[in-house]
Write a protein that holds these residues in place. Sequence first.
Motif, PDB file in Angstrom:
ATOM      1  N   GLN A  73      15.988  -3.741  -8.398  1.00 33.25           N
ATOM      2  CA  GLN A  73      13.867  -4.203  -8.470  1.00 33.25           C
ATOM      3  C   GLN A  73      13.562  -2.702  -7.694  1.00 33.25           C
ATOM      4  O   GLN A  73      12.324  -2.928  -7.239  1.00 33.25           O
ATOM      5  CB  GLN A  73      13.681  -5.304  -7.175  1.00 33.25           C
ATOM      6  N   CYS A  74      14.659  -2.229  -7.905  1.00 30.93           N
ATOM      7  CA  CYS A  74      13.733  -0.359  -7.143  1.00 30.93           C
ATOM      8  C   CYS A  74      12.849   0.446  -8.320  1.00 30.93           C
ATOM      9  O   CYS A  74      13.190  -0.138  -9.153  1.00 30.93           O
ATOM     10  CB  CYS A  74      15.530   0.722  -7.133  1.00 30.93           C
ATOM     11  N   ARG A  75      11.794   1.411  -7.513  1.00 30.09           N
ATOM     12  CA  ARG A  75      11.064   1.488  -8.300  1.00 30.09           C
ATOM     13  C   ARG A  75      11.106   2.351  -9.393  1.00 30.09           C
ATOM     14  O   ARG A  75      10.982   2.781 -10.314  1.00 30.09           O
ATOM     15  CB  ARG A  75      10.229   2.418  -7.661  1.00 30.09           C
ATOM     16  N   ASP A  76      12.325   3.283  -8.804  1.00 32.61           N
ATOM     17  CA  ASP A  76      12.754   4.460  -9.905  1.00 32.61           C
ATOM     18  C   ASP A  76      14.233   3.652 -10.030  1.00 32.61           C
ATOM     19  O   ASP A  76      14.760   4.187 -11.153  1.00 32.61           O
ATOM     20  CB  ASP A  76      13.897   5.554  -8.998  1.00 32.61           C
ATOM     21  N   THR A  78      17.021   3.334  -9.188  1.00 33.30           N
ATOM     22  CA  THR A  78      18.090   4.246  -8.596  1.00 33.30           C
ATOM     23  C   THR A  78      19.178   2.954  -7.077  1.00 33.30           C
ATOM     24  O   THR A  78      19.816   3.379  -7.003  1.00 33.30           O
ATOM     25  CB  THR A  78      18.010   5.186  -7.784  1.00 33.30           C
ATOM     26  N   GLY A  79      18.079   2.242  -6.628  1.00 32.06           N
ATOM     27  CA  GLY A  79      18.229   1.755  -5.658  1.00 32.06           C
ATOM     28  C   GLY A  79      18.281   3.151  -4.630  1.00 32.06           C
ATOM     29  O   GLY A  79      19.138   3.442  -3.483  1.00 32.06           O
ATOM     30  N   CYS A  80      17.109   3.872  -4.315  1.00 33.31           N
ATOM     31  CA  CYS A  80      16.586   4.763  -3.223  1.00 33.31           C
ATOM     32  C   CYS A  80      16.417   4.271  -2.036  1.00 33.31           C
ATOM     33  O   CYS A  80      17.024   5.063  -1.069  1.00 33.31           O
ATOM     34  CB  CYS A  80      15.401   5.617  -3.799  1.00 33.31           C
ATOM     35  N   GLY A  81      16.358   3.134  -1.775  1.00 32.24           N
ATOM     36  CA  GLY A  81      16.077   2.189  -0.689  1.00 32.24           C
ATOM     37  C   GLY A  81      14.995   2.599   0.338  1.00 32.24           C
ATOM     38  O   GLY A  81      14.974   2.409   1.831  1.00 32.24           O
ATOM     39  N   GLU A  82      14.262   2.978  -0.538  1.00 28.87           N
ATOM     40  CA  GLU A  82      12.560   4.057   0.336  1.00 28.87           C
ATOM     41  C   GLU A  82      11.550   2.746  -0.457  1.00 28.87           C
ATOM     42  O   GLU A  82      11.052   2.471   0.636  1.00 28.87           O
ATOM     43  CB  GLU A  82      12.474   5.449   0.403  1.00 28.87           C
ATOM     44  N   CYS A  83      11.999   2.615  -0.974  1.00 27.14           N
ATOM     45  CA  CYS A  83      10.764   1.293  -2.405  1.00 27.14           C
ATOM     46  C   CYS A  83      10.360   0.364  -1.522  1.00 27.14           C
ATOM     47  O   CYS A  83      11.380   0.122  -0.738  1.00 27.14           O
ATOM     48  CB  CYS A  83      10.536   1.765  -3.668  1.00 27.14           C
ATOM     49  N   ALA A  84       8.886   0.028  -2.081  1.00 28.02           N
ATOM     50  CA  ALA A  84       9.082  -1.750  -1.688  1.00 28.02           C
ATOM     51  C   ALA A  84       9.983  -2.368  -1.962  1.00 28.02           C
ATOM     52  O   ALA A  84      10.354  -3.314  -1.526  1.00 28.02           O
ATOM     53  CB  ALA A  84       7.785  -1.808  -1.906  1.00 28.02           C
ATOM     54  N   GLY A  85      10.159  -2.559  -3.485  1.00 27.96           N
ATOM     55  CA  GLY A  85      11.214  -3.163  -3.887  1.00 27.96           C
ATOM     56  C   GLY A  85      12.548  -2.548  -3.295  1.00 27.96           C
ATOM     57  O   GLY A  85      13.221  -4.086  -3.001  1.00 27.96           O
ATOM     58  N   CYS A  86      13.463  -2.001  -3.566  1.00 28.79           N
ATOM     59  CA  CYS A  86      14.698  -1.975  -2.353  1.00 28.79           C
ATOM     60  C   CYS A  86      14.465  -2.672  -1.240  1.00 28.79           C
ATOM     61  O   CYS A  86      15.411  -3.091  -0.837  1.00 28.79           O
ATOM     62  CB  CYS A  86      14.540  -0.111  -1.964  1.00 28.79           C
ATOM     63  N   HIS A  87      13.933  -2.023  -0.394  1.00 31.59           N
ATOM     64  CA  HIS A  87      13.246  -2.525   0.834  1.00 31.59           C
ATOM     65  C   HIS A  87      13.104  -4.312   1.031  1.00 31.59           C
ATOM     66  O   HIS A  87      13.996  -4.993   1.959  1.00 31.59           O
ATOM     67  CB  HIS A  87      11.946  -2.079   1.834  1.00 31.59           C
TER      68      HIS A  87
END
Length: 404
Positions: A73-76, A78-87
Amino acid sequence: MPDVFADLVGQDEAVDTLRHAAASAAAVLRAADPAGEERAGDVGGGMTHAWIFTGPPGSGRSVAARAFAAALQCRDGTGCGECAGCHTTLTGTHADVRLVVPEGLSIGVSEMRALVLRAASTPTGGRWQIVIIEDADRLTEAAGNALLKAVEEPPPRTVFLLCAPSTHPDDVSVTIRSRCRLVPLRQPPAAAVAEVLVRRDGIAPDVAAWAAAAAQGHVGRARRLARDPEARKRRDAVLAVPRRLTGVGAAFDAASALIEAAEAEAVASVAESDEAERAALQTALGAGGTGRGAAGAARGAAGQLKELERRQKSRATRAQRDALDRALVDLAGFYRDALTTALRAPVAPVHTDTAAVAAAGAQKWAAEGSLRRLEAVLECRSAIEANVKPRIAVEAMMLALWRG
Ligand SMILES: [Zn+2]
């Protein structure tokens, strides 16, 4: 900034697999035509629509499934941990991620059918519909069949993430297994568990090292031991059992104490949610109406209360079994320490704080006697798993531990 996979302790290989799959899933979305007809299963490049995470309890099966869902669901991608999808995925509020955590002893068919139906809808966030099923080994046969149908003919953009102890047919049906890509997790080494306790939870290194060893690779259990004095007290009581077995009467007493401690722990763990659910249901039912239709409404209310009680009872039984199983794992660790000491095996003890008692036991029992006792504990676990009444299984175990 640590990404969503940071808490997956000691699982480098699995993390590589999942990162690769998330990247190819993101590439598909980027290349997607507006109709969005491509399926996760057609993607290739390491992505597919059904996954199964296996590993011993505490190895991080559900942590891995959630992290992967976040990366999808991550915007990038990658599972950045910061975007709304990850969060939102990690906090459990993402609209396209459904998590099934069985509260009772099994997941029923009606729950599964409703879930499969909802999972077929178009993802509101434009990425993937994700269903995470924790403890997929607790699906009833009918629920498993409902799931199988969905996994065999996956709706476009739907991804199923299953968690189970193993791919043994007792845990997951062969047909479901054959449709899923497997991500095996291993028991994380104690050093890796200790490291994450220090880094993420701010626990002192010496306490973290002790808790990681005592929890035998179970990350959540290690964290509880490091933080919760009640959990430590319960563990101390369990590890006092071997010293207390001085006769038949003492063996029965120890069995009662173990069962009652598990019951008390279970009651405490479910009491709060039981009460909250009952209050919420009573509010929803508007207790005490007198108008027309009140009699019919009251009958309906009684049925709903009964259903709630049934669910709560099932959850309490499950909590009790889990508590008892944790105690048995601790006890098995003690006899394993006795065995490895008797064999002079060059391995670190599970319970450093009872190592001296285990060494004394090793001297008295020798390797054979230590092994027989370890086996008695493991047999008790299997018996309870196979639905033998816990009290009967635990009494038999205590007698075996006393006699040797
Ligand atoms: Zn992200």
